[in-house]
Design a protein around this motif. Structure first.
Motif, PDB file in Angstrom:
ATOM      1  N   MET A   1       0.852  -1.183   0.000  1.00  0.00           N
ATOM      2  CA  MET A   1       0.000   0.000   0.000  1.00  0.00           C
ATOM      3  C   MET A   1       0.889   1.235   0.000  1.00  0.00           C
ATOM      4  O   MET A   1       1.675   1.454   0.931  1.00  0.00           O
ATOM      5  CB  MET A   1      -0.921  -0.007   1.213  1.00  0.00           C
ATOM      6  N   VAL A   2       0.780   2.023  -1.059  1.00  0.00           N
ATOM      7  CA  VAL A   2       1.614   3.206  -1.259  1.00  0.00           C
ATOM      8  C   VAL A   2       0.700   4.400  -1.526  1.00  0.00           C
ATOM      9  O   VAL A   2      -0.528   4.284  -1.492  1.00  0.00           O
ATOM     10  CB  VAL A   2       2.589   2.996  -2.435  1.00  0.00           C
ATOM     11  N   ALA A   3       1.297   5.529  -1.813  1.00  0.00           N
ATOM     12  CA  ALA A   3       0.542   6.724  -2.188  1.00  0.00           C
ATOM     13  C   ALA A   3       0.745   7.005  -3.669  1.00  0.00           C
ATOM     14  O   ALA A   3       1.858   6.884  -4.187  1.00  0.00           O
ATOM     15  CB  ALA A   3       0.982   7.926  -1.359  1.00  0.00           C
ATOM     16  N   VAL A   4      -0.327   7.352  -4.353  1.00  0.00           N
ATOM     17  CA  VAL A   4      -0.256   7.789  -5.741  1.00  0.00           C
ATOM     18  C   VAL A   4      -0.689   9.253  -5.769  1.00  0.00           C
ATOM     19  O   VAL A   4      -1.630   9.647  -5.090  1.00  0.00           O
ATOM     20  CB  VAL A   4      -1.153   6.918  -6.654  1.00  0.00           C
ATOM     21  N   HIS A   5       0.036  10.069  -6.534  1.00  0.00           N
ATOM     22  CA  HIS A   5      -0.296  11.489  -6.580  1.00  0.00           C
ATOM     23  C   HIS A   5      -0.130  12.014  -7.993  1.00  0.00           C
ATOM     24  O   HIS A   5       0.636  11.457  -8.811  1.00  0.00           O
ATOM     25  CB  HIS A   5       0.585  12.283  -5.604  1.00  0.00           C
ATOM     26  N   ARG A   6      -0.849  13.071  -8.294  1.00  0.00           N
ATOM     27  CA  ARG A   6      -0.675  13.707  -9.590  1.00  0.00           C
ATOM     28  C   ARG A   6       0.717  14.319  -9.661  1.00  0.00           C
ATOM     29  O   ARG A   6       1.282  14.743  -8.653  1.00  0.00           O
ATOM     30  CB  ARG A   6      -1.751  14.771  -9.802  1.00  0.00           C
TER      31      ARG A   6
ATOM     32  N   GLY B   1      -9.002   7.509 -10.331  1.00  0.00           N
ATOM     33  CA  GLY B   1      -9.496   8.829  -9.974  1.00  0.00           C
ATOM     34  C   GLY B   1      -8.396   9.873  -9.922  1.00  0.00           C
ATOM     35  O   GLY B   1      -8.585  11.023 -10.349  1.00  0.00           O
ATOM     36  N   VAL B   2      -7.225   9.492  -9.408  1.00  0.00           N
ATOM     37  CA  VAL B   2      -6.091  10.420  -9.386  1.00  0.00           C
ATOM     38  C   VAL B   2      -5.615  10.692 -10.813  1.00  0.00           C
ATOM     39  O   VAL B   2      -5.339  11.841 -11.189  1.00  0.00           O
ATOM     40  CB  VAL B   2      -4.951   9.867  -8.509  1.00  0.00           C
ATOM     41  N   ALA B   3      -5.530   9.662 -11.616  1.00  0.00           N
ATOM     42  CA  ALA B   3      -5.084   9.837 -13.002  1.00  0.00           C
ATOM     43  C   ALA B   3      -6.030  10.746 -13.785  1.00  0.00           C
ATOM     44  O   ALA B   3      -5.590  11.503 -14.662  1.00  0.00           O
ATOM     45  CB  ALA B   3      -4.975   8.481 -13.685  1.00  0.00           C
ATOM     46  N   GLN B   4      -7.321  10.688 -13.479  1.00  0.00           N
ATOM     47  CA  GLN B   4      -8.305  11.495 -14.195  1.00  0.00           C
ATOM     48  C   GLN B   4      -8.457  12.897 -13.610  1.00  0.00           C
ATOM     49  O   GLN B   4      -9.233  13.698 -14.139  1.00  0.00           O
ATOM     50  CB  GLN B   4      -9.659  10.778 -14.191  1.00  0.00           C
ATOM     51  N   GLY B   5      -7.743  13.183 -12.530  1.00  0.00           N
ATOM     52  CA  GLY B   5      -7.822  14.499 -11.928  1.00  0.00           C
ATOM     53  C   GLY B   5      -8.967  14.684 -10.955  1.00  0.00           C
ATOM     54  O   GLY B   5      -9.223  15.811 -10.496  1.00  0.00           O
ATOM     55  N   LEU B   6      -9.670  13.608 -10.619  1.00  0.00           N
ATOM     56  CA  LEU B   6     -10.758  13.713  -9.645  1.00  0.00           C
ATOM     57  C   LEU B   6     -10.209  13.942  -8.241  1.00  0.00           C
ATOM     58  O   LEU B   6     -10.868  14.587  -7.412  1.00  0.00           O
ATOM     59  CB  LEU B   6     -11.612  12.441  -9.666  1.00  0.00           C
TER      60      LEU B   6
ATOM     61  N   ASP C   1      -6.357  14.563  -5.870  1.00  0.00           N
ATOM     62  CA  ASP C   1      -4.959  14.965  -5.962  1.00  0.00           C
ATOM     63  C   ASP C   1      -4.013  13.814  -5.640  1.00  0.00           C
ATOM     64  O   ASP C   1      -2.937  13.698  -6.245  1.00  0.00           O
ATOM     65  CB  ASP C   1      -4.692  16.128  -5.007  1.00  0.00           C
ATOM     66  N   LEU C   2      -4.400  12.998  -4.698  1.00  0.00           N
ATOM     67  CA  LEU C   2      -3.578  11.858  -4.301  1.00  0.00           C
ATOM     68  C   LEU C   2      -4.447  10.862  -3.563  1.00  0.00           C
ATOM     69  O   LEU C   2      -5.612  11.130  -3.250  1.00  0.00           O
ATOM     70  CB  LEU C   2      -2.391  12.288  -3.440  1.00  0.00           C
ATOM     71  N   GLY C   3      -3.865   9.699  -3.283  1.00  0.00           N
ATOM     72  CA  GLY C   3      -4.647   8.680  -2.601  1.00  0.00           C
ATOM     73  C   GLY C   3      -3.802   7.494  -2.201  1.00  0.00           C
ATOM     74  O   GLY C   3      -2.609   7.408  -2.499  1.00  0.00           O
TER      75      GLY C   3
ATOM     76  N   ALA D   1       2.465   9.894 -10.169  1.00  0.00           N
ATOM     77  CA  ALA D   1       3.730   9.377  -9.650  1.00  0.00           C
ATOM     78  C   ALA D   1       3.441   8.579  -8.386  1.00  0.00           C
ATOM     79  O   ALA D   1       2.357   8.682  -7.799  1.00  0.00           O
ATOM     80  CB  ALA D   1       4.700  10.524  -9.356  1.00  0.00           C
ATOM     81  N   VAL D   2       4.426   7.791  -7.966  1.00  0.00           N
ATOM     82  CA  VAL D   2       4.248   6.880  -6.834  1.00  0.00           C
ATOM     83  C   VAL D   2       5.173   7.301  -5.697  1.00  0.00           C
ATOM     84  O   VAL D   2       6.350   7.604  -5.925  1.00  0.00           O
ATOM     85  CB  VAL D   2       4.554   5.426  -7.246  1.00  0.00           C
ATOM     86  N   ALA D   3       4.635   7.323  -4.481  1.00  0.00           N
ATOM     87  CA  ALA D   3       5.429   7.638  -3.289  1.00  0.00           C
ATOM     88  C   ALA D   3       5.320   6.495  -2.297  1.00  0.00           C
ATOM     89  O   ALA D   3       4.265   5.873  -2.162  1.00  0.00           O
ATOM     90  CB  ALA D   3       4.941   8.943  -2.652  1.00  0.00           C
TER      91      ALA D   3
END
Length: 340
Positions: free
Chosen positions: A149-154, A222-227, A229-231, A249-251
């Motif tokens: 489980m990581v964070a995905v962000h625009r 949802g993040v990829a579509q801009g809905l 900011d991150l998740g 990008a992935v954090a």
């Protein structure tokens, strides 16, 4: 051809043996297989098994294909769904007579341990289990894949350095539902048990306007579509979006990505099924693990090539025994925050 109805031998847990299945043979003869090991018209043991899993199609289908190639005559009937729907399927099975799967391949140990406690799976692991690290196996099941489980962000949003950065003001955050997705349940267990986070972490997310969606893939999309900011999502889902060219990008936030292993277990009603045992052995053996790694999922077997983990990326491992003891209270606390 006469049919015979039979029930589970005495002493086996989990209710009656699943109903016999109709099988159409190559010669066109319709045979009703008796309970226990299904048989063909020649009296030999049938090589079919039913698999329940929450594993993605991108991973489970190659594993099934590789297994069937390695075991001529073997056939795998697949039921695949998110963990919440799998649990509903199992409950329906139990109400109608017993688990209809021969093998259950879960996405977190909490779900599979619950099935062990009900007497539906467990009691056997393959010899190959010894090659899997001890933290990813028990006497009843063995981890066949890992989720992080990581964070995905625009890409235009700063990467969160720590998990505590997610509920920052002015950012829309998405989280997956732990009652639907096993990986989200594992993450919830870790956060709830960690003194630096606890359920207050989720309250802070909710107070900052975080949105709950069903699955990690829905977070990524949802993040990829801009809905959003991150998740919070799985590493393989996030990296797949990066590879597809999505503006994300992935954090791997501190103190670490939450490692959640997916156990595979033998149904107690299928304890005598050689083909079911062979499938589990294959899944955790070298070829099965290589297939998992090549599909974009993380294998549990050391030395097997899989998706990359960034150098120095922090990882935390939940205390599954402790989390299992508090599961209902933790999930209830979460649902009071996000509903459900």
């Amino acid at each position: 051809m006469p049919t015979t109805l039979c029930s589970r031998p005495s002493g086996q847990a989990g209710g009656p043996r699943r109903p016999a299945r109709l099988r159409v043979l190559a010669a066109g003869v319709l045979v009703l297989a008796a309970c226990g090991e299904p048989t063909t018209d020649a009296g030999t043991a049938a090589q079919d098994l039913t698999l329940y899993t929450c594993l993605s199609d991108e991973t489970v289908q190659p594993v099934i294909a590789a297994f069937e190639d390695s075991a001529p005559g073997a056939s795998v009937d697949l039921f695949r769904a998110p963990t919440g729907e799998l649990n509903a399927r199992v409950a329906a099975d139990v109400r109608s007579g017993g688990l209809r799967a021969d093998v259950f391949w879960g996405c977190d140990p909490l779900t599979v341990q619950d099935l062990v406690d009900q007497g539906l799976v467990g009691g056997w692991t393959p010899p190959e289990a010894d090659a899997i690290p001890a933290q990813f196996r028990t006497a009843d099941y063995v981890g066949a894949h890992l989720l992080y489980m990581v964070a995905v962000h625009r890409t235009d949003v700063p990467a969160p350095a720590t998990w505590a950065d997610l509920p920052a003001a002015g950012r829309t955050v998405a989280v997956p539902d732990p009652s639907v997705a096993a990986s989200a349940l594992g993450a919830l267990g870790w956060f709830a048990a960690d003194p630096g986070y606890g359920l207050d972490f989720y309250q802070r997310l909710a107070d900052a306007g975080a949105v709950q969606v069903r699955t990690p893939d829905e977070v990524t999309t949802g993040v990829a579509q801009g809905l959003y900011d991150l998740g919070m999502t799985t590493a393989n889902s996030a990296y797949a979006a990066v590879d597809d060219g999505s503006p994300v990008a992935v954090a791997w936030p501190q103190p670490g990505a939450v490692a959640v292993y997916g156990p595979v277990a033998l149904a107690t009603a299928s304890a005598d099924s050689a083909v079911a045992q062979d499938f589990i052995s294959f899944a955790v053996g070298p070829e099965g693990q290589q297939t998992i790694g090549a599909s974009g999922s993380y294998p549990t077997r050391p030395g097997v090539t899989g998706p990359s983990v960034p150098a120095g990326a922090p990882v935390v491992h939940p205390d599954w025994t402790s989390i299992a003891a508090d599961r209902d209270a933790v999930l209830g606390g979460y649902q009071r925050v996000f509903g459900g």
